[in-house]
Design an enzyme around this catalytic site. Structure first.
Site: not given
Lengths: 424, 424
Positions: A127, A129, A134, A143, A200, A202, A232, A236, A239, A243, A252, A256, A348, A362
């Site tokens: 997978d 990113y 996204h 962040r 997600e 995708e 996917d 959250r 994760q 992670y 994850k 899927t 995503t 999101e």
């Protein structure tokens, strides 16, 4: 290259609204009551039983038989000349005025009567990113906007290995997972059901021909057999706690979901489009010799149990910053062998606007701005009974190239086994 | 349970120094000149051609034939009763005083004449991070001693999905990878060969029986077919630039080498030992009903091209904080299906002392304290021509249970293809 509707003697294929005109000819696996899964090709509202056609001598492929195993992997492995020959023969058989209509008619089954299965055996699942909106949205939530994109993001198609055993076909129920969770203010983690279970949106690329050693972006594009829609599913809260430092793992691994029909690269050829201008120049090995994204309109519907659907997002695969060919090339740089049946998730796909975001994380901005559904109620994350449906189509002049619905309904978590219960 | 040497009529097996006494009976795949790979069992310095034994009716397994496919997956999938029956029959056939010696002797081939192959088909490969000394050392280098262990480390057996297509058998050359690198003071990344290519001394657990849904630690232990030595080759410089935010990817995809012989769980039974006392209580689902680590002495030898070997580390699998059973249980919490042939790497095994660290990253402290080799010269990371050999053995009273050497020699990087060269 023509972008108009090709006419078929299968009447339902001659429509601007079917996902499966003669221009498409996607590859799936189906069964009727009590029959074993067989390779089939969608045409209008029918499926052509190509396994039967091969048995009857109506389709003959070099190195065949290739259509008898109940998955498309033998065709995928056979390589591009066989892919072209098969597509040419299918077009010939199903085109308006074709010679063999009487013989073929007995091998057409109504799609409504068929159960659809995994169209191929997944070797490994990776997978990525590669959606900039996204990555920017998620980075902003975690962040702040100024450090939203990771330092490597504009240089590397960031990816991680997923779990092939978790890939299921559209329609398979998805059970809410258990996992280790820890809230930001909790001293210790607990074992609990995920409360922030998400989709997600995708696009999945499927490796046809295998490789050993590094391959160029052009070679990578040539290796790709076709594409599917891909959801996917992501927990959250699991994760967030697991992670660091080695990436997502159990968050994850629940499921899927892919669409039931693999759309051949050839069917998407008229819809090729370029990745966006680069904000930072790419290293030479990642530069594309031509357009390798596709203009494919995507949408996601959410239907609470027993209620109608709300379209929660509309976006386009052309939003991606990196193409599947770039991702596959990067995947091989270290010498990593790729195999027939490897599946690459795009990452995503979020557009630039709020209503084009590809995940509830999101869309609800981490749960702070719940979505209002058309049928009443709100959603921050998925609730039990919710049915999610991804749809996608490339839109030509008077026709569309679709993938079939990519759907899954959320089942409640299983009861906690005795051995996992804390003694209190 | 007996921990003394069991005597065999194969004389070379009756030794305190062989890896393969009658107590062991590990599973491998071998070929002689021009023969196709066949299932075999090591006994002393010989291999018993068990495929031939099955054909000759000397071994009969429920659901068989199971030994004719050139890999051990059919036996692995058959489940624990078949594993026990096979082991009992092999012990009977090879024990001192056995009845069928004349018939069997024709199915013994000298190990020295055989080429060894992958003993099983890897379905998926998961790598963990369950060595506390390793996690502490790496964390100290990257984040300082006070923040060395990630916050989740004492609660979760941290793992990530690796790349099954990269798993190779001992003896396979390992080519130095290319990759994206960026030094801390560089403005932009470059495409270059890895300069910090490293080993990781690990122990691999192999899933025999598949599962759907969550399994307990006991069920997980029951699912494990056997163990191998495992070297998870790692490009530290590629990893440093790529691993945020989704974990290692191309840094770990060049190769993972396993030992040629799968040692059955039953052979290791006398050497079970417990995981250490917990600094933070584990959640109920991760608690072990009994000892699930093993006392297995490990060492790594490094031989520069054309020179003798230096033992660069000595440690023990019993150093791990989490067992393979705990890791496998955690792996299933989200509902992730496990399949026959799944391979779980333990994570790097480092002891508490400097000379028991399981990677050059730790042994040379990030390159700041190069190792001195016995044959002269130093090493911070691996150089072209270096041959690495992992060895491991459980040590009983007058016998040892070994895995065979797990070895690989570093080949120079390939020439950069024209399409990857920057225009300057």
């Amino acid at each position: 290259m023509t972008m108009t509707l090709k006419m078929s003697w299968v009447a339902s294929a001659n429509s601007a609204t079917t996902d499966f005109p003669l221009n498409n000819l996607p590859y799936g696996v189906f069964s009727l009551t009590a029959s074993t899964p067989r390779c089939g090709v969608a045409i209008g509202d029918m499926i052509l039983d190509v396994a039967a056609c091969e048995e009857a001598g109506l389709i003959t492929l070099e190195g065949g038989p290739l259509l008898q195993s109940g998955v498309w992997n033998p065709v995928m492995e056979a390589g591009a000349p066989v892919w072209s020959a098969l597509r040419a023969r299918l077009t010939e058989l199903l085109a308006e005025g074709a010679a063999d209509q009487a013989a073929l008619a007995g091998h057409l089954v109504p799609m409504a009567d068929a159960e659809l299965h995994m169209p191929f055996t997944v070797s490994e699942y990776t997978d990525f990113y590669a959606g900039k909106n996204h990555a920017f949205n998620v980075g902003t939530m975690f962040r702040g906007a100024e450090n939203a994109l990771p330092a490597n993001w504009l240089s590397i198609p960031i990816g991680y290995n997923g779990r092939a055993s978790s890939v299921v076909v559209s329609g398979t129920p998805v059970t809410r997972p258990w996992g280790q969770l820890k809230g930001p203010n909790d001293a210790l983690p607990r074992f609990d059901t995920s409360k922030r279970f998400d989709l997600e949106l995708e696009f999945g690329a499927i490796v046809g021909t295998p490789s050993k050693g590094m391959v160029s972006v052009q070679e990578a594009d040539d290796m790709i057999f076709g594409y599917v829609l891909l959801n996917d599913w992501s927990a959250r809260d699991i994760q967030a706690w697991e992670y660091q430092p080695l990436g997502p793992f159990q968050a994850k691994a629940t499921a899927t979901t892919i669409s039931p029909w693999i759309v051949a690269k050839a069917a998407l050829e008229p819809f090729r489009t370029s990745t966006p201008e680069r904000e930072r120049p790419l290293l030479a090995y990642l530069t594309e010799p031509g357009p390798m994204l596709y203009d494919i309109a995507l949408e996601v519907g959410l239907a609470p149990e027993g209620k109608g659907e709300t379209i929660i997002t509309r976006t386009n695969y052309a939003e991606m910053y990196y193409s599947a060919a770039q991702q596959l090339c990067h995947h091989t740089t270290s010498g990593c062998s790729m195999r027939t049946g490897d599946l690459l998730g795009s990452g995503t796909i979020s557009g630039p606007t709020k209503d084009s975001r590809g995940s509830l994380l999101e869309l609800s901005w981490g749960g702070k701005e719940p979505l209002t559904l058309d049928t009443g109620g709100t959603r921050s994350f998925l609730e039990d009974g919710d049915r999610l449906t991804l749809r996608g189509a490339a839109k030509g002049d008077g026709y569309r190239i679709g993938f079939g619905d990519c759907t899954g309904q959320i089942q409640p978590a299983i009861d906690l086994p005795a051995w996992a219960q804390e003694e209190n």
